[in-house]
Design an enzyme around this catalytic site. Structure first.
Site, PDB file in Angstrom:
ATOM      1  CE1 TYR A 116      37.788  53.658 -13.066  1.00 30.83           C
ATOM      2  CE2 TYR A 116      38.295  55.988 -13.293  1.00 30.83           C
ATOM      3  CZ  TYR A 116      38.678  54.700 -12.950  1.00 30.83           C
ATOM      4  OH  TYR A 116      39.957  54.460 -12.482  1.00 30.83           O
ATOM      5  CG  ASN A 158      43.329  52.378  -6.387  1.00 32.35           C
ATOM      6  OD1 ASN A 158      43.412  53.259  -7.243  1.00 32.35           O
ATOM      7  ND2 ASN A 158      42.417  51.427  -6.427  1.00 32.35           N
ATOM      8  CG  HIS A 199      42.463  51.305 -14.709  1.00 33.64           C
ATOM      9  ND1 HIS A 199      41.241  50.873 -14.247  1.00 33.64           N
ATOM     10  CD2 HIS A 199      42.547  50.888 -16.001  1.00 33.64           C
ATOM     11  CE1 HIS A 199      40.606  50.240 -15.234  1.00 33.64           C
ATOM     12  NE2 HIS A 199      41.369  50.241 -16.302  1.00 33.64           N
ATOM     13  NE  ARG A 237      45.169  49.329  -7.297  1.00 32.06           N
ATOM     14  CZ  ARG A 237      44.156  48.845  -8.014  1.00 32.06           C
ATOM     15  NH1 ARG A 237      43.747  47.605  -7.819  1.00 32.06           N
ATOM     16  NH2 ARG A 237      43.565  49.599  -8.922  1.00 32.06           N
ATOM     17  CD  GLU A 289      39.421  49.425 -19.158  1.00 29.89           C
ATOM     18  OE1 GLU A 289      40.602  49.099 -18.923  1.00 29.89           O
ATOM     19  OE2 GLU A 289      38.507  49.308 -18.329  1.00 29.89           O
ATOM     20  CE  LYS A 304      43.170  54.309 -10.749  1.00 29.60           C
ATOM     21  NZ  LYS A 304      42.320  53.722  -9.668  1.00 29.60           N
ATOM     22  CG  PHE A 326      33.182  54.684  -5.289  1.00 28.99           C
ATOM     23  CD1 PHE A 326      33.818  54.536  -6.516  1.00 28.99           C
ATOM     24  CD2 PHE A 326      32.517  53.578  -4.745  1.00 28.99           C
ATOM     25  CE1 PHE A 326      33.793  53.330  -7.203  1.00 28.99           C
ATOM     26  CE2 PHE A 326      32.489  52.367  -5.424  1.00 28.99           C
ATOM     27  CZ  PHE A 326      33.128  52.241  -6.656  1.00 28.99           C
TER      28      PHE A 326
HETATM   29  P1  DAT Z   1      39.920  48.082  -9.734  1.00 28.93           P
HETATM   30  O1  DAT Z   1      40.571  49.436  -9.966  1.00 28.93           O
HETATM   31  O2  DAT Z   1      40.701  47.242  -8.762  1.00 28.93           O
HETATM   32  O3  DAT Z   1      39.601  47.361 -11.017  1.00 28.93           O
HETATM   33  P2  DAT Z   1      37.086  48.725  -9.606  1.00 28.93           P
HETATM   34  O4  DAT Z   1      37.083  48.621 -11.084  1.00 28.93           O
HETATM   35  O5  DAT Z   1      36.073  47.956  -8.849  1.00 28.93           O
HETATM   36  O6  DAT Z   1      38.536  48.362  -8.998  1.00 28.93           O
HETATM   37  O7  DAT Z   1      36.901  50.261  -9.186  1.00 28.93           O
HETATM   38  C1  DAT Z   1      37.556  51.277  -9.913  1.00 28.93           C
HETATM   39  C2  DAT Z   1      38.136  52.254  -8.924  1.00 28.93           C
HETATM   40  O8  DAT Z   1      37.106  52.831  -8.144  1.00 28.93           O
HETATM   41  C3  DAT Z   1      39.081  51.635  -7.897  1.00 28.93           C
HETATM   42  O9  DAT Z   1      40.407  51.529  -8.387  1.00 28.93           O
HETATM   43  C4  DAT Z   1      38.978  52.584  -6.743  1.00 28.93           C
HETATM   44  C5  DAT Z   1      37.538  53.052  -6.813  1.00 28.93           C
HETATM   45  N1  DAT Z   1      36.701  52.275  -5.901  1.00 28.93           N
HETATM   46  C6  DAT Z   1      36.253  51.012  -6.067  1.00 28.93           C
HETATM   47  N2  DAT Z   1      35.509  50.601  -5.030  1.00 28.93           N
HETATM   48  C7  DAT Z   1      35.472  51.658  -4.169  1.00 28.93           C
HETATM   49  C8  DAT Z   1      34.885  51.887  -2.896  1.00 28.93           C
HETATM   50  N3  DAT Z   1      34.153  50.957  -2.306  1.00 28.93           N
HETATM   51  N4  DAT Z   1      35.079  53.115  -2.316  1.00 28.93           N
HETATM   52  C9  DAT Z   1      35.814  54.074  -2.920  1.00 28.93           C
HETATM   53  N5  DAT Z   1      36.408  53.909  -4.127  1.00 28.93           N
HETATM   54  C10 DAT Z   1      36.238  52.736  -4.734  1.00 28.93           C
HETATM   55 MG    MG Z   2      38.286  47.908 -12.542  1.00 26.30          MG
END
Ligand code: DAT
Ligand code: MG
Length: 148
Positions: free
Chosen positions: A49, A112, A115, A102, A126, A9, A57
Site C-alpha cells: 500500500y 471491502n 483487493h 463487494r 504486485e 482480505k 486511512f
Molecule cells: P481499490 O481497493 O478499489 O483498488 P484503492 O486502491 O483506492 O481501492 O484503495 C485501497 C483500499 O484502501 C480500498 O480497498 C479501501 C481503502 N480505502 C480507499 N479509499 C478509502 C477511503 N476514502 N476511506 C477509507 N478507506 C479507503
Molecule cells: Mg487499488
C-alpha cells in the site's frame, strides 16, 4: 493472456467467504495461476500500500490487512485485470453494483473483502512482490471452451 493479483482480505477469511469469492472468479472462467494462504507482515503491507501512505486511512488499512490471514492469488485470463475488478465491484461496497462481490458480501469501505490490481503496471509489481518466482505457468485443458 493477462495476469492480475487478487487478495481475499482478513474479514472475508474470518467470515468464511473464501470459497464463495474464489468460486465467483472460477465460474467466470478465470484461471487460478497461483494461490497461497498467509499472514501478511507489517513490511509487506507497507510495500503493497506504499502509494497510499499519505492517505488519512492508511494506518487503519495496514492494521486491517495484517489483522488475520489472507488468500493471495495470481489470476489469469483475457483482460483479467479489468474483469477481476468488475467482478469485485468498486471500492466502496455501499456504491458497488449488485451482483459484484463487494456489493453482495460487504457493507463498508474499510471492510471491502477483496483487493485487485488496477493496471498492467501494478499487477506486474504486485505479482512480483507477493509471489516472486512462485507464480508458475500451468496448462488448463478447458481453455478452448473459455477463450476464443
Ligand atoms: P481499490 O481497493 O478499489 O483498488 P484503492 O486502491 O483506492 O481501492 O484503495 C485501497 C483500499 O484502501 C480500498 O480497498 C479501501 C481503502 N480505502 C480507499 N479509499 C478509502 C477511503 N476514502 N476511506 C477509507 N478507506 C479507503
Ligand atoms: Mg487499488
Amino acid at each position: 493472456m493477462e495476469r492480475t493479483f487478487v487478495m481475499i482480505k482478513p474479514d472475508a477469511v474470518q467470515r468464511g467467504l473464501v470459497g464463495e469469492i474464489i468460486g465467483r472468479f472460477e465460474r467466470r472462467g478465470i484461471k487460478i495461476a497461483a494461490m497461497k494462504f498467509m499472514q501478511v507482515s507489517d513490511e509487506l503491507a507497507g510495500e503493497h500500500y506504499e502509494a497510499l501512505k499519505d492517505k488519512p486511512f492508511y494506518k487503519d488499512l495496514v492494521s486491517y490487512i495484517i489483522s488475520g490471514p489472507v488468500v493471495a492469488m495470481v489470476l489469469e485470463g483475457s483482460d483479467v485485470i479489468k474483469i477481476a475488478r468488475n467482478t469485485m465491484g468498486i471500492t466502496n461496497p455501499a456504491d458497488a453494483a449488485p451482483g459484484t462481490i463487494r456489493a453482495d458480501l460487504a457493507l463498508e469501505i474499510g471492510r471491502n473483502v477483496v483487493h485487485g490490481s488496477d493496471s498492467v503496471e501494478s499487477a506486474a509489481k504486485e505479482i512480483e512482490l507477493w509471489f516472486g518466482k512462485d507464480a508458475f505457468a500451468w496448462q488448463r485443458d478447458v481453455d478452448t471452451w473459455i477463450f476464443e
